[in-house]
Write a protein that holds these residues in place. Structure first.
Motif, PDB file in Angstrom:
ATOM      1  N   PRO A  42       0.823  -1.212   0.000  1.00 28.45           N
ATOM      2  CA  PRO A  42       0.000   0.000   0.000  1.00 28.45           C
ATOM      3  C   PRO A  42       0.858   1.264   0.000  1.00 28.45           C
ATOM      4  O   PRO A  42       2.054   1.209   0.297  1.00 28.45           O
ATOM      5  CB  PRO A  42      -0.802  -0.118   1.297  1.00 28.45           C
ATOM      6  CG  PRO A  42      -0.052  -1.070   2.152  1.00 28.45           C
ATOM      7  CD  PRO A  42       0.693  -1.976   1.242  1.00 28.45           C
ATOM      8  N   SER A  43       0.239   2.355  -0.336  1.00 30.66           N
ATOM      9  CA  SER A  43       0.926   3.643  -0.377  1.00 30.66           C
ATOM     10  C   SER A  43       1.609   3.928   0.963  1.00 30.66           C
ATOM     11  O   SER A  43       1.017   3.728   2.012  1.00 30.66           O
ATOM     12  CB  SER A  43      -0.107   4.728  -0.697  1.00 30.66           C
ATOM     13  OG  SER A  43       0.535   5.967  -0.712  1.00 30.66           O
ATOM     14  N   GLY A  44       2.880   4.349   0.886  1.00 28.04           N
ATOM     15  CA  GLY A  44       3.604   4.713   2.107  1.00 28.04           C
ATOM     16  C   GLY A  44       4.302   3.553   2.795  1.00 28.04           C
ATOM     17  O   GLY A  44       4.874   3.719   3.868  1.00 28.04           O
ATOM     18  N   CYS A  45       4.304   2.368   2.181  1.00 26.52           N
ATOM     19  CA  CYS A  45       4.875   1.195   2.854  1.00 26.52           C
ATOM     20  C   CYS A  45       6.398   1.104   2.680  1.00 26.52           C
ATOM     21  O   CYS A  45       7.033   0.240   3.284  1.00 26.52           O
ATOM     22  CB  CYS A  45       4.211  -0.084   2.375  1.00 26.52           C
ATOM     23  SG  CYS A  45       4.711  -0.588   0.727  1.00 26.52           S
ATOM     24  N   GLY A  46       6.976   1.970   1.847  1.00 30.55           N
ATOM     25  CA  GLY A  46       8.430   1.994   1.726  1.00 30.55           C
ATOM     26  C   GLY A  46       8.984   1.468   0.408  1.00 30.55           C
ATOM     27  O   GLY A  46      10.190   1.237   0.287  1.00 30.55           O
TER      28      GLY A  46
END
Ligand code: ADP
Ligand code: MG
Length: 379
Positions: A42-46
């Motif tokens: 997901p968005s922002g997971c690295g």
């Protein structure tokens, strides 16, 4: 030929905030030569941070990165080789082509800068134009091309210098659905035709699954599973992986389970008692009382008008080739996928069964997979 190894790679953006979670935490990853890896999550997971650290655009807080025989980053030894010396290519979401240059010039530009001899350069550009099927646009300017054509030029430009590793960060997200599908096919073929290793970032599970030789699934900076797409699909390591991959989503049914042997268990769910037979020894079932486990059932393993579990149709969504049927069994909604265009009226009573040996049992608290196997009704 290069193999990329990440050892204990961590990135903490805000070093002062001890409580602040790391963008990427203790990542260990081996990318073999010529693999097509997708970083998924997901968005922002690295994902982007991971890609940029391998490429040298972001400095890890800790760890070691090796490309081929070269250690390109080592926090302990103070090694940090610049991106330019890592022999890599990039393709980003915003693939800005030079507007005042033709397609040919856009592809040739990088090679000129690298000092390629004229004849070899011309040959390579022609090769790229042919590979991406853009020969006819050779003399056009970017503004005279469609989005998909521009993207092909960007890919040709990136591949032209024969990078050992090609990094792509959501390169198709600006394209419409049909074009994305087309480009997916092209990328897969391209990977087969080049000698480059591809590392590809996407939040789209379908894109990640269809392209990759191995999927690296991340959540909140932590690696969840690193395995070939069908292994992630069939044997997800935990509830997160099970839920993130596959569409429609896997059914999750809370159950109360107890061990009955090394590879067997029983559980109650939907008012019935089931015997679970694992394909391998099961993980430890924790006796945390009611609802200590979760049964995971892919929609294709819910067979309608078979067996003797009772439900009723909540909604049927035929789309031609397949039909998604949602059932209600007690309070539980269960999704089934039937091949072909069948249709049911709302509230039709139906029998159904959980079929095959691909059913999954998870520990509810940790989310870890306990086992994969089949079920039979005992009562
Ligand atoms: P993804 O590509 O999976 O969407 P990113 O790698 O871009 O995720 O970001 C991971 C985490 O690191 C996010 O929480 C994001 O806010 C944070 N982050 C990314 N870049 C920076 C930065 N330059 N400074 C501070 N935090 C950042
Ligand atoms: Mg990103």
């Amino acid at each position: 030929m290069p193999r990329i190894v990440l050892e204990h790679v961590t990135k903490q953006f805000d070093r002062t905030a001890k409580t602040h979670a790391a963008a990427v935490a203790d990542l260990n990853l081996v990318i073999e030569d010529r693999e097509f890896i997708t970083l998924l999550g997901p968005s922002g997971c690295g994902k982007t941070t991971t890609l940029r650290m391998i490429a040298g655009l972001e400095t890890p807080s800790e760890g070691r990165i090796t490309i081929g025989d070269t250690v390109v980053f080592d926090s302990e030894k103070g090694i940090n080789i610049s991106p330019a010396k890592r022999d890599i290519g990039f393709l980003f979401q915003n693939y800005a082509l030079w507007p005042h240059m033709t397609v040919y010039q856009n592809i040739a530009f990088g090679l000129e800068n690298l000092g390629w001899p004229k004849e070899r350069l011309r040959q390579r550009v022609s090769e790229m134009l042919a590979m991406l099927q853009i020969e006819t646009f050779e003399k056009r300017y970017p503004s005279e091309l469609s989005g998909g054509q521009q993207q092909r030029v960007a890919i040709a430009r990136t591949l032209a210098p024969e990078p050992k590793v090609l990094f792509m960060d959501e390169p198709l997200s600006n394209l419409d659905a049909k074009l994305r599908l087309e480009m997916r096919t092209e990328l897969k073929r391209l990977h087969a035709e080049t000698d480059s290793t591809f590392v590809y970032v996407t939040h789209d599970q379908l894109e990640a699954m269809t392209l990759a030789t191995r999927v690296c699934l991340m959540n909140a900076g932590v690696l969840q599973q690193y395995a070939p797409p069908l292994v992630v699909y069939n044997t997800p390591a935990n509830l997160f992986a099970a839920e993130f991959v596959g569409s429609p989503t896997m059914n999750f049914i809370p159950v109360t389970a107890w061990s009955t042997g090394e590879d067997t268990a029983e559980f109650t769910a939907l008012g019935r008692t089931f015997a679970f037979k694992g394909n391998a020894p099961l993980g430890r079932l924790r006796d945390t009382g009611k609802g200590n486990a979760v049964l995971g059932v892919r929609p294709e393993f819910v067979h309608l008008e078979e067996g003797d579990l009772k439900g009723q149709v909540y909604a049927a969504l035929p789309s031609g080739m397949e039909t998604i049927v949602q059932l209600k069994a007690g309070e539980q909604l269960i999704t089934s996928v039937e091949f072909g265009g069948v249709d049911y009226n709302v509230n039709t009573p139906l029998y159904f069964a959980f079929c095959g040996d691909g059913l999954l049992l998870f520990d509810k608290d940790s989310g870890e997979k306990l086992g994969r196997g089949s079920v039979t009704l005992t009562a």
